[in-house]
Design a protein around this motif. Structure first.
Motif, PDB file in Angstrom:
ATOM      1  N   GLN A 450      22.244  41.959  25.113  1.00 18.37           N
ATOM      2  CA  GLN A 450      23.806  41.309  26.195  1.00 18.37           C
ATOM      3  C   GLN A 450      24.436  42.531  26.230  1.00 18.37           C
ATOM      4  OE1 GLN A 450      25.170  37.640  24.393  1.00 18.37           O
ATOM      5  NE2 GLN A 450      23.141  37.235  26.543  1.00 18.37           N
ATOM      6  N   ILE A 451      24.960  42.366  25.212  1.00 11.49           N
ATOM      7  CA  ILE A 451      25.971  43.926  24.496  1.00 11.49           C
ATOM      8  C   ILE A 451      25.472  45.214  25.631  1.00 11.49           C
ATOM      9  CG2 ILE A 451      27.251  45.346  23.141  1.00 11.49           C
ATOM     10  CD1 ILE A 451      26.424  43.157  20.520  1.00 11.49           C
ATOM     11  N   LEU A 452      24.132  45.246  25.458  1.00 12.25           N
ATOM     12  CA  LEU A 452      23.759  47.037  26.588  1.00 12.25           C
ATOM     13  C   LEU A 452      23.298  47.025  27.137  1.00 12.25           C
ATOM     14  CD1 LEU A 452      20.543  47.584  23.501  1.00 12.25           C
ATOM     15  CD2 LEU A 452      23.087  49.143  24.055  1.00 12.25           C
ATOM     16  N   LYS A 453      23.489  45.770  28.116  1.00 14.18           N
ATOM     17  CA  LYS A 453      24.406  45.305  29.467  1.00 14.18           C
ATOM     18  C   LYS A 453      22.419  45.544  30.150  1.00 14.18           C
ATOM     19  CE  LYS A 453      28.429  46.241  30.507  1.00 14.18           C
ATOM     20  NZ  LYS A 453      29.090  44.824  29.562  1.00 14.18           N
ATOM     21  N   ILE A 454      21.216  45.210  29.021  1.00 15.36           N
ATOM     22  CA  ILE A 454      19.887  45.233  29.936  1.00 15.36           C
ATOM     23  C   ILE A 454      18.885  43.853  28.939  1.00 15.36           C
ATOM     24  CG2 ILE A 454      19.281  47.805  29.695  1.00 15.36           C
ATOM     25  CD1 ILE A 454      18.492  47.351  26.781  1.00 15.36           C
ATOM     26  N   ASP A 455      18.092  43.531  30.107  1.00 19.13           N
ATOM     27  CA  ASP A 455      17.583  42.232  30.060  1.00 19.13           C
ATOM     28  C   ASP A 455      16.638  42.539  28.500  1.00 19.13           C
ATOM     29  OD1 ASP A 455      15.063  43.573  30.163  1.00 19.13           O
ATOM     30  OD2 ASP A 455      15.042  43.444  32.291  1.00 19.13           O
TER      31      ASP A 455
END
Length: 470
Positions: A450-455
Motif C-alpha cells: 500500500q505504501i509503495l503503491k503497488i499490488d
C-alpha cells in the motif's frame, strides 16, 4: 554426490524434457516409460526421489506410490497430476507422497518442490541417525525438527522448543504470534510433524491477499460451473488438509465478512464446496499466525472475538531474532550451508567483522531477513570467507571494533558508485526502497504494498527478483 531421480512418464517427450532440465541442475536422472519398467529399475538401483505421472498405460501413480513406500520407504515420491486428478491429491499425500504438482508443468515449481522434498528427507535421516546413536535402536525420534527451522541455544529458543514439544501431541488449535520473518510457518510444520497427524497433509494458506470473492473458493473449493470462470472442480484448502493440519497465515488481515464464513466452518466442522449441496465432514487441526495484536483488533471491531476464542486454545509467541542473542550466528552458518549447496560454492564462514555486524544489527526482518542477507552475501563472495566489503549498506553502520573490516566498509561506502552502471544503481535504489518500507511496517507485505503503491503480487515478484523473498 549427485542426488538420483527417477522420472516415470509414458509420454517420452515430457520425460526427456524433464530429464534434460534436471540433469542441467546437477541431478543424476533415469527415465521409465511404464510402471513395470520403473519397478525393474528400482530393483537394480537406489534413488533419492521419484517424479511420477499419475496416469500411466499399465498402472497409475497411486499404485507406484504404494509399492515404493512398502519396498523403498526412504525414497521421496512426487506425483504429477492433471486438473481432473486434483481430487486424488489428499489421498496421495495420505499414502505417503511428499507432494503433487499439477499440470501445466513449470520448471521453477518442479525444482523448488524437489529441493524441499530432498531437504526434508535429509533432515529426517539426520534425526534418525542421531536417535540411533543415542539409544542404540531404530525407534522413531521423540522430536522431529522441520528442515527449514533451526533450533538455537538461547533461553528464548529453548522455551520455544519446550512449547512445541508440549502442544504438538494434542489436538488443540493454536495461535502463533510474533513479528514477520520469525518463522511462524516453520514452527507450525514442526508442530505438525510431532503430532499424531504427521502422516497426513500439512496445508499452508496465506490469508493476507484474500478477497471476499476468492475466499470461499480458496477455503472450501467449488464445483465446475459454480460461477463464471469456474472451468473445473477445485478442492479447497480445508478439504486438502482433512485429516491433517491447516496453517492460516496473516489471519488478522481477513475481512469481517470472511471471518464470519470461516467461523461457521470452524464451529460446525463441516464445509460445502461452492455450487454443491453435499456436506464434507472436517477433521483438521487449525494453526493460525499473526504479527498483529488480535486483542487490539477485537477492541477496534475488526476481528471477531468468537473466532479468536475458537483459535486460541493455546498460543505460542515466536521470539524475534534480536531476542535470541548469539543464535544469529548459528542460524547464519546454517543458511550459509544451504546457500553453498544452491550456488555450488565452498564458503567456510564469516569474517570477525561480519560476525560483529550480525550481532549488533537489530534484524527487523528476523530470520527471513538473515536468510536473504546470507544468500546475497554468498552470491557476492568469491573466496572462502564472507567479508565486510560485500555487506549491504544498511548493515555497514553496525560494524564496530574491527579496523580492517571498517576500512573495507568505508571503501565500499565512499567509492561504491564509481563503477556502478545505471541499471545496477536503479536496482540498488529499488532494493533499498523496498527494504526500508518493509522495515518500517515490520515486514507486513500488505501494508508495504500500500505504501509503495503497488499490488501485493507485484511486491512479491520484486522481492523475489532482489532476493528478499521468504
Amino acid at each position: 554426490m549427485k542426488k538420483k531421480i527417477l522420472i516415470v512418464d509414458d509420454e517420452v517427450n515430457i520425460g526427456l524434457l524433464l530429464s534434460k532440465f534436471l540433469t542441467r541442475d546437477g541431478f543424476e536422472v533415469a527415465n521409465a516409460v511404464s510402471g513395470a519398467s520403473a519397478m525393474k529399475i528400482l530393483a537394480e538401483e537406489t534413488f533419492d526421489l521419484i517424479l511420477c505421472d499419475y496416469r500411466l498405460h499399465d498402472t497409475d501413480g497411486r499404485e507406484i506410490l504404494i509399492k515404493v513406500k512398502e519396498d523403498y520407504p526412504s525414497t521421496s515420491v512426487i506425483i504429477i497430476t492433471g486438473y481432473s486428478d486434483i481430487k486424488l491429491a489428499v489421498e496421495l499425500i495420505k499414502l505417503g507422497a511428499y507432494d503433487y504438482i499439477t499440470k501445466p508443468l513449470y520448471p521453477d515449481e518442479i525444482l523448488d518442490t524437489i529441493k524441499k522434498a530432498l531437504a526434508a528427507q535429509k533432515t529426517l535421516k539426520k534425526i534418525k541417525s542421531s536417535t540411533e546413536r543415542r539409544t542404540g535402536t531404530d525407534r522413531e525420534p521423540d522430536y522431529v525438527n522441520y528442515g527449514e527451522y533451526i533450533d538455537g541455544e538461547s533461553d528464548a529458543s529453548a522455551k520455544l522448543f519446550k512449547q512445541i514439544q508440549l502442544i504438538a501431541p494434542t489436538s488443540y488449535s493454536i495461535i502463533l504470534t510474533g513479528k514477520s520473518g520469525t518463522g511462524k510457518e516453520c514452527v507450525a510444520k514442526s508442530i505438525h510433524l510431532n503430532s499424531l497427524r504427521r502422516d497426513r497433509p500439512f496445508v499452508a494458506m496465506d490469508c493476507g491477499s484474500l478477497t471476499k470473492e476468492l475466499a470461499g473458493s480458496e477455503f472450501f473449493g467449488h464445483e465446475k460451473g459454480a460461477f463464471t470462470g469456474a472451468l473445473f472442480t477445485k478442492i479447497g484448502h480445508f478439504e486438502l488438509a482433512n485429516g491433517g493440519t491447516i496453517f492460516l497465515d496473516e489471519i488478522g488481515n481477513l475481512s469481517y465478512e470472511i471471518q464470519a464464513t470461516l467461523l461457521r466452518a470452524v464451529q460446525e466442522r463441516k464445509i460445502k464446496r461452492i455450487g454443491s449441496t453435499k456436506e464434507i465432514e472436517l477433521d483438521v487441526r487449525i494453526i493460525v499466525a499473526t504479527n498483529e495484536d488480535l486483542a487490539i483488533n477485537i477492541d477496534k471491531g475488526t476481528f471477531r472475538e468468537d473466532l479468536f476464542h475458537r483459535f486460541n486454545e493455546f498460543s505460542i509467541h515466536i521470539p524475534s531474532l534480536k531476542e535470541r542473542g548469539n543464535d544469529v550466528l548459528i542460524f547464519a552458518n546454517q543458511f550459509l550451508t544451504v546457500a553453498n549447496t544452491e550456488l555450488n560454492k565452498k564458503i567456510k564462514g564469516f569474517s570477525e567483522g561480519v560476525k560483529k555486524c550480525f550481532l549488533n544489527y537489530g534484524w527487523p526482518g528476523n530470520v527471513r531477513e538473515l536468510r536473504n542477507v546470507v544468500r546475497r552475501l554468498a552470491l557476492l563472495t568469491d573466496g572462502n570467507e564472507i567479508q565486510v566489503d560485500v555487506l549491504p549498506l544498511e548493515l555497514l553502520n553496525y560494524v564496530k571494533d574491527y579496523t580492517t573490516d571498517k576500512s573495507l566498509a568505508q571503501t565500499k561506502t565512499e567509492g561504491k558508485d564509481k563503477r556502478v552502471d545505471l541499471k545496477n544503481a536503479a536496482q540498488e535504489a529499488e532494493y533499498n526502497a523496498i527494504l526500508n518500507v518493509l522495515m518500517k511496517v515490520n515486514f507486513n507485505k500488505t501494508k508495504a504494498a500500500q505504501i509503495l503503491k503497488i499490488d501485493r503480487k507485484t511486491l512479491y515478484n520484486k522481492m523475489k527478483a532482489i532476493k528478499l523473498d521468504g
